[in-house]
Design a protein around this motif. Structure first.
Motif, PDB file in Angstrom:
ATOM      1  N   MET A 110      -1.829 -37.117 -63.974  1.00 44.63           N
ATOM      2  CA  MET A 110      -2.534 -38.202 -64.460  1.00 44.63           C
ATOM      3  C   MET A 110      -3.797 -38.424 -63.504  1.00 44.63           C
ATOM      4  O   MET A 110      -3.688 -38.296 -62.289  1.00 44.63           O
ATOM      5  N   ARG A 111      -4.632 -38.780 -64.096  1.00 42.20           N
ATOM      6  CA  ARG A 111      -5.957 -39.399 -63.276  1.00 42.20           C
ATOM      7  C   ARG A 111      -6.032 -40.550 -62.829  1.00 42.20           C
ATOM      8  O   ARG A 111      -5.243 -41.505 -63.105  1.00 42.20           O
ATOM      9  N   PRO A 112      -6.308 -40.731 -61.189  1.00 40.31           N
ATOM     10  CA  PRO A 112      -5.906 -42.156 -60.508  1.00 40.31           C
ATOM     11  C   PRO A 112      -6.717 -43.196 -61.501  1.00 40.31           C
ATOM     12  O   PRO A 112      -7.855 -42.765 -61.779  1.00 40.31           O
ATOM     13  N   PHE A 113      -6.333 -44.318 -61.363  1.00 45.63           N
ATOM     14  CA  PHE A 113      -6.901 -45.623 -61.985  1.00 45.63           C
ATOM     15  C   PHE A 113      -6.403 -46.671 -61.325  1.00 45.63           C
ATOM     16  O   PHE A 113      -5.510 -46.899 -60.638  1.00 45.63           O
ATOM     17  N   ALA A 114      -7.479 -47.545 -61.463  1.00 41.70           N
ATOM     18  CA  ALA A 114      -7.389 -49.293 -60.828  1.00 41.70           C
ATOM     19  C   ALA A 114      -6.399 -49.892 -61.760  1.00 41.70           C
ATOM     20  O   ALA A 114      -6.680 -49.720 -63.096  1.00 41.70           O
ATOM     21  N   TYR A 115      -5.719 -50.650 -61.277  1.00 37.47           N
ATOM     22  CA  TYR A 115      -4.644 -51.545 -62.217  1.00 37.47           C
ATOM     23  C   TYR A 115      -5.284 -53.183 -61.979  1.00 37.47           C
ATOM     24  O   TYR A 115      -5.221 -53.634 -60.742  1.00 37.47           O
ATOM     25  N   GLU A 116      -5.567 -53.758 -63.107  1.00 40.88           N
ATOM     26  CA  GLU A 116      -5.579 -55.494 -62.786  1.00 40.88           C
ATOM     27  C   GLU A 116      -4.930 -56.137 -63.824  1.00 40.88           C
ATOM     28  O   GLU A 116      -4.489 -55.481 -64.855  1.00 40.88           O
ATOM     29  N   ARG A 117      -4.531 -57.295 -63.734  1.00 36.70           N
ATOM     30  CA  ARG A 117      -4.001 -58.302 -64.565  1.00 36.70           C
ATOM     31  C   ARG A 117      -4.997 -59.284 -64.952  1.00 36.70           C
ATOM     32  O   ARG A 117      -5.833 -59.975 -64.258  1.00 36.70           O
ATOM     33  N   ALA A 118      -5.431 -59.107 -66.387  1.00 35.32           N
ATOM     34  CA  ALA A 118      -6.104 -60.152 -66.865  1.00 35.32           C
ATOM     35  C   ALA A 118      -5.526 -61.601 -66.626  1.00 35.32           C
ATOM     36  O   ALA A 118      -4.423 -61.865 -67.093  1.00 35.32           O
ATOM     37  N   THR A 119      -6.591 -62.645 -66.601  1.00 32.54           N
ATOM     38  CA  THR A 119      -5.851 -63.911 -66.321  1.00 32.54           C
ATOM     39  C   THR A 119      -6.217 -64.877 -67.585  1.00 32.54           C
ATOM     40  O   THR A 119      -5.772 -66.008 -67.676  1.00 32.54           O
ATOM     41  N   SER A 120      -7.200 -64.427 -68.367  1.00 34.93           N
ATOM     42  CA  SER A 120      -7.756 -65.163 -69.794  1.00 34.93           C
ATOM     43  C   SER A 120      -8.313 -64.062 -70.490  1.00 34.93           C
ATOM     44  O   SER A 120      -8.402 -62.923 -70.142  1.00 34.93           O
ATOM     45  N   ALA A 121      -8.378 -64.379 -71.737  1.00 37.00           N
ATOM     46  CA  ALA A 121      -9.169 -63.529 -72.876  1.00 37.00           C
ATOM     47  C   ALA A 121     -10.367 -63.106 -72.449  1.00 37.00           C
ATOM     48  O   ALA A 121     -10.804 -62.051 -72.300  1.00 37.00           O
ATOM     49  N   GLU A 122     -10.974 -63.994 -71.737  1.00 38.60           N
ATOM     50  CA  GLU A 122     -12.658 -64.011 -71.539  1.00 38.60           C
ATOM     51  C   GLU A 122     -12.510 -63.050 -70.504  1.00 38.60           C
ATOM     52  O   GLU A 122     -13.449 -62.022 -70.236  1.00 38.60           O
ATOM     53  N   ASP A 123     -11.544 -63.155 -69.380  1.00 40.24           N
ATOM     54  CA  ASP A 123     -11.563 -62.155 -68.055  1.00 40.24           C
ATOM     55  C   ASP A 123     -11.049 -60.988 -68.672  1.00 40.24           C
ATOM     56  O   ASP A 123     -11.651 -59.955 -68.233  1.00 40.24           O
ATOM     57  N   ALA A 124     -10.398 -60.722 -69.373  1.00 43.36           N
ATOM     58  CA  ALA A 124     -10.065 -59.450 -70.110  1.00 43.36           C
ATOM     59  C   ALA A 124     -11.333 -58.647 -70.779  1.00 43.36           C
ATOM     60  O   ALA A 124     -11.299 -57.746 -70.531  1.00 43.36           O
ATOM     61  N   LEU A 125     -11.872 -59.634 -71.554  1.00 43.38           N
ATOM     62  CA  LEU A 125     -13.349 -58.994 -72.388  1.00 43.38           C
ATOM     63  C   LEU A 125     -14.184 -58.603 -71.244  1.00 43.38           C
ATOM     64  O   LEU A 125     -14.918 -57.766 -71.217  1.00 43.38           O
ATOM     65  N   ARG A 126     -14.250 -59.340 -70.038  1.00 43.06           N
ATOM     66  CA  ARG A 126     -15.156 -59.019 -69.024  1.00 43.06           C
ATOM     67  C   ARG A 126     -15.037 -57.835 -68.317  1.00 43.06           C
ATOM     68  O   ARG A 126     -15.880 -56.972 -67.987  1.00 43.06           O
ATOM     69  N   ARG A 127     -13.748 -57.654 -68.036  1.00 45.63           N
ATOM     70  CA  ARG A 127     -13.219 -56.461 -67.271  1.00 45.63           C
ATOM     71  C   ARG A 127     -13.258 -55.136 -68.133  1.00 45.63           C
ATOM     72  O   ARG A 127     -13.563 -53.953 -67.882  1.00 45.63           O
ATOM     73  N   HIS A 128     -12.914 -55.351 -69.527  1.00 49.33           N
ATOM     74  CA  HIS A 128     -13.311 -54.299 -70.518  1.00 49.33           C
ATOM     75  C   HIS A 128     -14.714 -53.762 -70.495  1.00 49.33           C
ATOM     76  O   HIS A 128     -14.923 -52.601 -70.521  1.00 49.33           O
ATOM     77  N   ALA A 129     -15.622 -54.617 -70.426  1.00 49.01           N
ATOM     78  CA  ALA A 129     -17.123 -54.540 -70.567  1.00 49.01           C
ATOM     79  C   ALA A 129     -17.499 -53.776 -69.116  1.00 49.01           C
ATOM     80  O   ALA A 129     -18.393 -53.097 -69.281  1.00 49.01           O
ATOM     81  N   GLU A 130     -16.651 -53.945 -68.121  1.00 49.72           N
ATOM     82  CA  GLU A 130     -16.946 -53.266 -66.970  1.00 49.72           C
ATOM     83  C   GLU A 130     -16.295 -51.797 -66.832  1.00 49.72           C
ATOM     84  O   GLU A 130     -16.403 -51.089 -66.004  1.00 49.72           O
ATOM     85  N   GLY A 131     -15.400 -51.465 -68.012  1.00 50.64           N
ATOM     86  CA  GLY A 131     -15.015 -50.322 -68.191  1.00 50.64           C
ATOM     87  C   GLY A 131     -13.587 -49.989 -68.066  1.00 50.64           C
ATOM     88  O   GLY A 131     -12.820 -48.919 -68.172  1.00 50.64           O
ATOM     89  N   ALA A 132     -12.847 -51.065 -68.069  1.00 47.06           N
ATOM     90  CA  ALA A 132     -11.581 -51.157 -67.911  1.00 47.06           C
ATOM     91  C   ALA A 132     -10.962 -50.713 -69.523  1.00 47.06           C
ATOM     92  O   ALA A 132     -11.269 -51.367 -70.294  1.00 47.06           O
TER      93      ALA A 132
END
Lengths: 181, 324
Positions: free
Chosen positions: B1-23
């Motif tokens: 498996m390829r290495p990956f960074a793991y993060e927890r979203a704190t809100s929907a906006e936060d999740a969308l922002r992180r997704h836009a950054e490539g998550a």
């Protein structure tokens, strides 16, 4: 730069069979990997590593799950029970005793997963959860053999000890009911 | 498996922002983690959305449901209100996966799980869904369990969800949070046929986050049936979700959807039309099944699915009709 080869690490805390562990894990590690490789708890088995065989079944927060599909990093703070934690004060659990009594195994490889799965399943049934074998979803199900087979379908036994497994689970369910009556 | 960074979203906006950054979004992981292990999905960053406040089932006074995207499949199927008012939904969820997987898999993840076509899951093989333009070996290869309706020359995969088949029959809609705000998408517009873009299972835009599923009140008997290669813990060859209201021996209302036959849950509108206002008899059930399956284009090794679908439609309608 070979970024693909560089593992990402994360620090997590797991409470396993009552003991707390602080661990530095590779984000790719499953709970199964961490239990077996980092904590030396080799009871949970790696069968298929795809969630299809159930040999890795453990209890997370009291619920049975496939440890192979659970990323350890996503379980920071989780309360985990493995097959090593089913016995209490040196006494086997009723499910473990029933598996011995009814020959619920042959080679034993699937057994830790079967034991944890049956333990979690009996709690589910006690809460009145239905299954695909439940005819009428409005009433609480009774754990007959069809219900047991359906509910245990996430645990494969390549030796085919299913007759004994179903008998053992039936016995454990009856004992639990008697203990509560 | 390829290495990956793991993060927890704190809100929907936060999740969308992180997704836009490539998550990539991580739910229960029962499908995504497996696909990562198979090398089918290669995210370098995961954002865990299971801790967002979408873990409740709300009942409206009319009997409709709003099911949070993070509700586990087990909790959905065990919910008394769902079992009472929408049994077809509880039955469909219980027909899928195993107890262990249902305990972890979320409602949102169930909707967005990928096909189990063996070529899609084998990163060494061509697959237009996984690698657009690489070809579809399933058309000439192993396809006995693949589509008979709505497939294209690019893809003959089927959608694997049982729950989504029930939701299609129930006229459910999906609540989506995107970069342009919130919107509600009817389930029929949520999934798509493969056409020449099979890499897209749904009409979701990049970053869209499923937050809930809305199910209107039903008020008539319903049932889910599934035919598979073993009695439990297997994907559907053909499945069916039916709701039926009968009055004076005549079909007053009916909803019918098929699973295991197409790239999306197949709402059988032609069958419904053929049933509405007609007597509750096997003759009309058969006519309805044939009206729907006229459009079937089976592949070399899956013509049996047409017969199976026909028999399943007739038998399930008969069972439901008897009880009314």
């Amino acid at each position: 730069m070979d970024s693909e080869a560089t593992p990402v690490k994360a620090e997590i805390t797991l409470r396993v069979n009552g003991a707390e562990h602080r661990l530095d894990v590779d984000t790719r590690a499953s709970l199964l990997d961490v239990l077996r490789e980092d904590l030396g708890l080799t009871g949970s088995k790696k069968g298929c590593d795809h969630g299809q065989c159930g040999a890795c079944t453990i209890l997370v927060g009291g619920r049975r799950v496939n440890a192979c599909l659970a990323l350890a990093v996503a379980h920071d703070g989780a309360e985990i029970v493995t097959v090593e934690g089913l016995a209490e004060d040196g006494r086997l659990s009723p499910v473990q005793e029933a598996f011995i009594e009814h020959d619920g195994f042959q080679c034993g490889y699937c057994t830790p997963g079967q034991l944890c799965s049956a333990t979690g399943m009996l709690d589910e049934a006690e809460r009145g959860w239905p299954s695909a074998a439940s005819e009428d979803l409005r009433v609480d199900p009774v754990l007959d053999d069809d219900e047991i087979r359906e509910r245990m379908s996430g645990n494969l036994c390549r030796c085919g000890a299913y007759m004994g497994i179903v008998a053992a689970v039936r016995e454990a369910a009856a004992r639990r009911e008697a203990a509560e009556a | 498996m390829r290495p990956f960074a793991y993060e927890r979203a704190t809100s929907a906006e936060d999740a969308l922002r992180r997704h836009a950054e490539g998550a990539a979004y991580l739910g229960g992981g029962t499908n995504l983690v497996d696909l990562m292990r198979l090398g089918v999905e290669l995210p370098s960053r995961l954002v865990d959305v299971t801790h967002l406040p979408y873990d409740q089932i709300q009942l409206d006074p009319n009997g409709g449901l709003l099911i949070g995207a993070a509700v586990s499949n087990s909790d959905l199927a065990a919910d008394r209100t769902v079992r009472e008012g929408h049994p077809v939904l509880a039955q469909a969820v219980l027909a899928g996966a195993s107890g262990q997987i249902r305990n972890v898999a979320t409602v949102g993840g169930n909707l967005l799980q990928r096909t189990r076509c063996s070529y899609f899951q084998d990163a060494a093989k061509p697959c237009n869904k996984r690698n657009p333009g690489s070809g579809c070996p399933a058309i000439e290869g192993e396809h006995h369990n693949l589509a008979i309706l709505g497939h294209s020359e690019a893809c003959v995969a089927t959608h694997p969800s049982d729950m989504a088949v029930a939701l299609a029959a129930l006229d459910a809609s999906v609540h989506v949070r995107g970069h342009a705000g919130e919107r509600v998408v009817p389930i029929e517009d949520f999934y798509r046929l493969p056409g020449d873009a099979p890499e897209r299972d749904t009409t979701l835009e990049p970053g869209d986050l499923v937050t809930a599923v809305e199910v209107p009140p039903l008020g008539m008997p319903s049932r889910y049936r599934k035919v598979r290669e073993r009695a439990s813990f297997a994907f559907a060859l053909v499945s069916i979700a039916v709701a039926l209201r009968v009055d004076g021996g005549v079909v007053r209302d009916v909803r019918l959807a098929l699973g295991g036959v197409a790239h999306k849950p197949w709402r059988a509108r032609r069958a419904e039309e053929a049933l509405r206002g007609n007597p509750v008899t096997e003759e009309f059930f058969l006519r309805a099944a044939e009206a729907e399956l006229e459009a079937a284009e089976p592949l070399r090794d899956n013509a049996y699915k047409v017969t199976l679908a026909r028999n399943l439609i007739v038998r399930t309608l008969a069972e439901l009709g008897e009880g009314t």
